[in-house]
Design a protein around this motif. Structure first.
Motif, PDB file in Angstrom:
ATOM      1  N   PHE A  39       0.836  -1.199   0.000  1.00 36.42           N
ATOM      2  CA  PHE A  39       0.000   0.000   0.000  1.00 36.42           C
ATOM      3  C   PHE A  39       0.876   1.255   0.000  1.00 36.42           C
ATOM      4  O   PHE A  39       0.633   2.197  -0.758  1.00 36.42           O
ATOM      5  CB  PHE A  39      -0.917   0.004   1.226  1.00 36.42           C
ATOM      6  N   ALA A  40       1.900   1.276   0.860  1.00 35.59           N
ATOM      7  CA  ALA A  40       2.773   2.458   0.931  1.00 35.59           C
ATOM      8  C   ALA A  40       3.487   2.690  -0.397  1.00 35.59           C
ATOM      9  O   ALA A  40       3.628   3.825  -0.855  1.00 35.59           O
ATOM     10  CB  ALA A  40       3.782   2.285   2.063  1.00 35.59           C
ATOM     11  N   LEU A  41       3.932   1.612  -1.030  1.00 30.33           N
ATOM     12  CA  LEU A  41       4.664   1.755  -2.294  1.00 30.33           C
ATOM     13  C   LEU A  41       3.733   2.228  -3.416  1.00 30.33           C
ATOM     14  O   LEU A  41       4.073   3.126  -4.193  1.00 30.33           O
ATOM     15  CB  LEU A  41       5.294   0.411  -2.664  1.00 30.33           C
ATOM     16  N   LEU A  42       2.552   1.627  -3.500  1.00 28.51           N
ATOM     17  CA  LEU A  42       1.636   1.968  -4.592  1.00 28.51           C
ATOM     18  C   LEU A  42       0.975   3.324  -4.400  1.00 28.51           C
ATOM     19  O   LEU A  42       0.489   3.918  -5.366  1.00 28.51           O
ATOM     20  CB  LEU A  42       0.548   0.890  -4.723  1.00 28.51           C
ATOM     21  N   SER A  43       0.929   3.829  -3.156  1.00 29.20           N
ATOM     22  CA  SER A  43       0.254   5.106  -2.927  1.00 29.20           C
ATOM     23  C   SER A  43       1.215   6.288  -2.833  1.00 29.20           C
ATOM     24  O   SER A  43       0.777   7.418  -2.640  1.00 29.20           O
ATOM     25  CB  SER A  43      -0.583   5.035  -1.645  1.00 29.20           C
ATOM     26  N   CYS A  44       2.532   6.036  -2.976  1.00 29.34           N
ATOM     27  CA  CYS A  44       3.453   7.175  -3.042  1.00 29.34           C
ATOM     28  C   CYS A  44       3.284   7.841  -4.417  1.00 29.34           C
ATOM     29  O   CYS A  44       2.666   7.273  -5.321  1.00 29.34           O
ATOM     30  CB  CYS A  44       4.900   6.727  -2.818  1.00 29.34           C
ATOM     31  N   ASP A  45       3.813   9.034  -4.580  1.00 27.32           N
ATOM     32  CA  ASP A  45       3.599   9.781  -5.829  1.00 27.32           C
ATOM     33  C   ASP A  45       4.022   8.968  -7.051  1.00 27.32           C
ATOM     34  O   ASP A  45       3.317   8.926  -8.070  1.00 27.32           O
ATOM     35  CB  ASP A  45       4.392  11.090  -5.794  1.00 27.32           C
ATOM     36  N   GLU A  46       5.187   8.311  -6.936  1.00 26.28           N
ATOM     37  CA  GLU A  46       5.688   7.539  -8.086  1.00 26.28           C
ATOM     38  C   GLU A  46       4.784   6.340  -8.369  1.00 26.28           C
ATOM     39  O   GLU A  46       4.522   6.006  -9.528  1.00 26.28           O
ATOM     40  CB  GLU A  46       7.117   7.064  -7.813  1.00 26.28           C
ATOM     41  N   GLY A  47       4.302   5.694  -7.298  1.00 25.01           N
ATOM     42  CA  GLY A  47       3.410   4.549  -7.479  1.00 25.01           C
ATOM     43  C   GLY A  47       2.110   4.940  -8.146  1.00 25.01           C
ATOM     44  O   GLY A  47       1.638   4.267  -9.080  1.00 25.01           O
ATOM     45  N   VAL A  48       1.519   6.047  -7.698  1.00 28.12           N
ATOM     46  CA  VAL A  48       0.264   6.514  -8.299  1.00 28.12           C
ATOM     47  C   VAL A  48       0.472   6.839  -9.779  1.00 28.12           C
ATOM     48  O   VAL A  48      -0.342   6.479 -10.637  1.00 28.12           O
ATOM     49  CB  VAL A  48      -0.259   7.757  -7.538  1.00 28.12           C
ATOM     50  N   THR A  49       1.590   7.495 -10.075  1.00 30.03           N
ATOM     51  CA  THR A  49       1.868   7.864 -11.471  1.00 30.03           C
ATOM     52  C   THR A  49       2.021   6.629 -12.349  1.00 30.03           C
ATOM     53  O   THR A  49       1.483   6.567 -13.458  1.00 30.03           O
ATOM     54  CB  THR A  49       3.159   8.710 -11.536  1.00 30.03           C
ATOM     55  N   LEU A  50       2.747   5.634 -11.852  1.00 30.50           N
ATOM     56  CA  LEU A  50       2.986   4.434 -12.661  1.00 30.50           C
ATOM     57  C   LEU A  50       1.712   3.615 -12.851  1.00 30.50           C
ATOM     58  O   LEU A  50       1.526   2.983 -13.893  1.00 30.50           O
ATOM     59  CB  LEU A  50       4.081   3.589 -12.004  1.00 30.50           C
ATOM     60  N   ILE A  51       0.862   3.605 -11.847  1.00 32.11           N
ATOM     61  CA  ILE A  51      -0.413   2.892 -12.018  1.00 32.11           C
ATOM     62  C   ILE A  51      -1.294   3.632 -13.018  1.00 32.11           C
ATOM     63  O   ILE A  51      -1.853   3.038 -13.943  1.00 32.11           O
ATOM     64  CB  ILE A  51      -1.132   2.755 -10.661  1.00 32.11           C
ATOM     65  N   ALA A  52      -1.398   4.949 -12.844  1.00 36.09           N
ATOM     66  CA  ALA A  52      -2.286   5.729 -13.719  1.00 36.09           C
ATOM     67  C   ALA A  52      -1.837   5.657 -15.175  1.00 36.09           C
ATOM     68  O   ALA A  52      -2.670   5.681 -16.085  1.00 36.09           O
ATOM     69  CB  ALA A  52      -2.318   7.180 -13.241  1.00 36.09           C
TER      70      ALA A  52
END
Length: 463
Positions: free
Chosen positions: A385-398
């Motif tokens: 959760f922490a990794l996917l919700s950091c700025d970089e994680g959100v950007t890569l998912i989006a």
């Protein structure tokens, strides 16, 4: 259709208003019950700007900025109930300190009420909201602490009796509004100092727990950032990139190769960790199919259902219950420890943002527009959760979303998302922070519910 036969004398009590809401929703009975108790009108229990009950009827000019160094978070009615306020827009400090906006700064202990559009939603102003500038669609109620404990006032206004009286004051047909004068005379019961402080402690404790949860999640995010590569940060100074044709085999859309996405990708690729893994190697990734919303008439035969927007609320609620057969067929129910990711929407909006399911959401049916990610090892859930919700994680998912009008995601592309995977000790240390934060949020929801229940029970017993 609801029909009521009323005495003409009630029109005077309701300010000679002819709208039907006040006469059919039970607010008149609630007002009578409260007036039979020791009480004081709300306007005698508030203090501060414009008597302590205020909003503003105009929209002063706003200048938004990108850096917190030059800006102040700007809170609107749609965002005041979000669990995560770290991504609020920022208005310039010059605006915030102007004569127009300075009185609209949030102070701890205020009760915030949405007063335009979806009227009547409420939030208790926490310490971490103090100093934020509020929009004109939030009605601020600043309690006089010498006259009433702030937490008790919030618990009363947000309990069943308070909501009836607040909502009874709304006017308008297409876009509803609420003005300070429509709530100023609400009778607030006086139930004794000891009882009121007991209720206040529950609400204040919930607010304190939520602030602590924010700090823990921030610590978790900072822990993740310690091993990410230097390519991090999503605020690129330019908006163009040069890409080799060899990288254009599967995607051709410009956003996918934008500077911000490339920077986030480098941060993950250059992370100082033992190994990298695909998301699908360490978790189950699932997106339910589209389904027909068939609701149960009786909640006992259904499952509470919430949409993608609801799960980001500080205390998700639902009055709609999907039929159990629909939930089972679509595999829509979520379990504690699952990470939910918004899988559809406009880039720059909620798409790519995550929520971790705690006790309060366990067993709910959630929209098919939320990706389900469940760690193979439950001890890794908080880290993921922490990794996917950091700025970089959100950007890569989006950036994995595809589509021109409303982009959507594909589960197979998310499973292939390459991500840093540090040693277990590091991962589980981050998970501990996240798990504690989610526990505090769940505890806060329970405490606020207890506070409201105490107030409602006391009104029934004393009345």
């Amino acid at each position: 259709m609801r029909v009521a036969s009323i005495s003409s004398s009630l029109f005077a009590d309701e300010g000679r208003r002819l709208g039907p809401r006040a006469f059919v929703d039970g607010s008149i009975a609630a007002r009578k019950r409260l007036r039979a108790l020791p009480h004081r009108p709300l306007r005698e229990l508030t203090t501060g700007f414009k008597g302590g009950i205020f909003t503003h009827l105009f929209s002063p000019k706003r200048t938004y900025v990108a850096s917190r160094e030059y800006g102040v978070p700007f809170l609107g009615a749609s965002s005041m109930l979000l669990a995560d306020l770290s991504r609020l827009p920022l208005i310039s400090k010059r605006n915030a300190e102007s004569r127009s906006y300075r009185p609209l700064a949030i102070q701890e202990g205020m009760t915030l009420v949405s007063c335009s559009g979806s009227v009547g939603r409420m939030a208790y102003a926490r310490v971490d909201m103090e100093g934020m500038i509020s929009a004109g669609d939030i009605l601020k109620i600043q309690p006089d602490r010498e006259a009433i404990p702030p937490g008790f006032l919030y618990a009363f206004l947000s309990c069943r009796f308070g909501r009836l009286l607040v909502n009874a004051g709304t006017y308008g047909t297409i876009v509803q509004h609420l003005e300070p004068q429509h709530v100023a005379d609400i009778p607030v019961p006086k139930l004794g100092n000891e009882f009121e402080h007991r209720v206040h402690k529950l609400v204040h404790g919930a607010a304190t727990g939520r602030c602590r949860a924010v700090e823990l999640l921030k610590q978790a995010s900072e822990s993740v950032r310690t091993f990410l590569g230097r390519g991090g940060g999503t605020q690129a100074s330019h908006s163009w990139t040069a890409v080799s044709s060899r990288n254009l085999q599967t995607r051709l859309d410009a956003y996918y190769f934008s500077a911000a996405c490339a920077s986030a990708r480098r941060a993950f690729d250059e992370a100082d960790v033992e190994q990298h893994v695909a998301l699908g190697d360490v978790s189950e990734v699932f997106i339910p199919g589209i389904f027909k919303r068939r609701y149960a008439d009786d909640p006992r035969y259904g499952v509470p259902y919430i949409t993608g927007g609801d799960v980001f609320q500080i205390a998700p609620r639902s009055e709609r219950h999907l039929m159990r057969s629909v939930v089972a067929e679509g595999q829509l129910a979520v379990a504690k420890g699952t990470i939910l990711i918004q899988e559809a929407g406009q880039l720059g909006g909620l798409i790519g943002h995550s929520v971790m399911v705690g006790e309060s959401l366990d067993g709910f049916a959630v929209s098919n527009n939320m990706v389900r990610v469940r760690a193979v090892d439950a001890r890794d859930s908080g880290f993921l959760f922490a990794l996917l919700s950091c700025d970089e994680g959100v950007t890569l998912i989006a950036r994995e979303a595809a589509g021109s009008s409303i982009p959507h995601m594909d589960a197979s592309r998310l499973r292939a998302l390459r991500m840093p995977w540090p040693n277990p000790r590091t991962r589980w240390a981050v998970s501990t922070l996240v798990d504690e934060a989610i526990r505090l949020r769940d505890t806060a929801i329970t405490a606020e519910d207890q506070a409201r229940t105490l107030v409602e029970r006391a009104i029934h017993e004393v009345g």
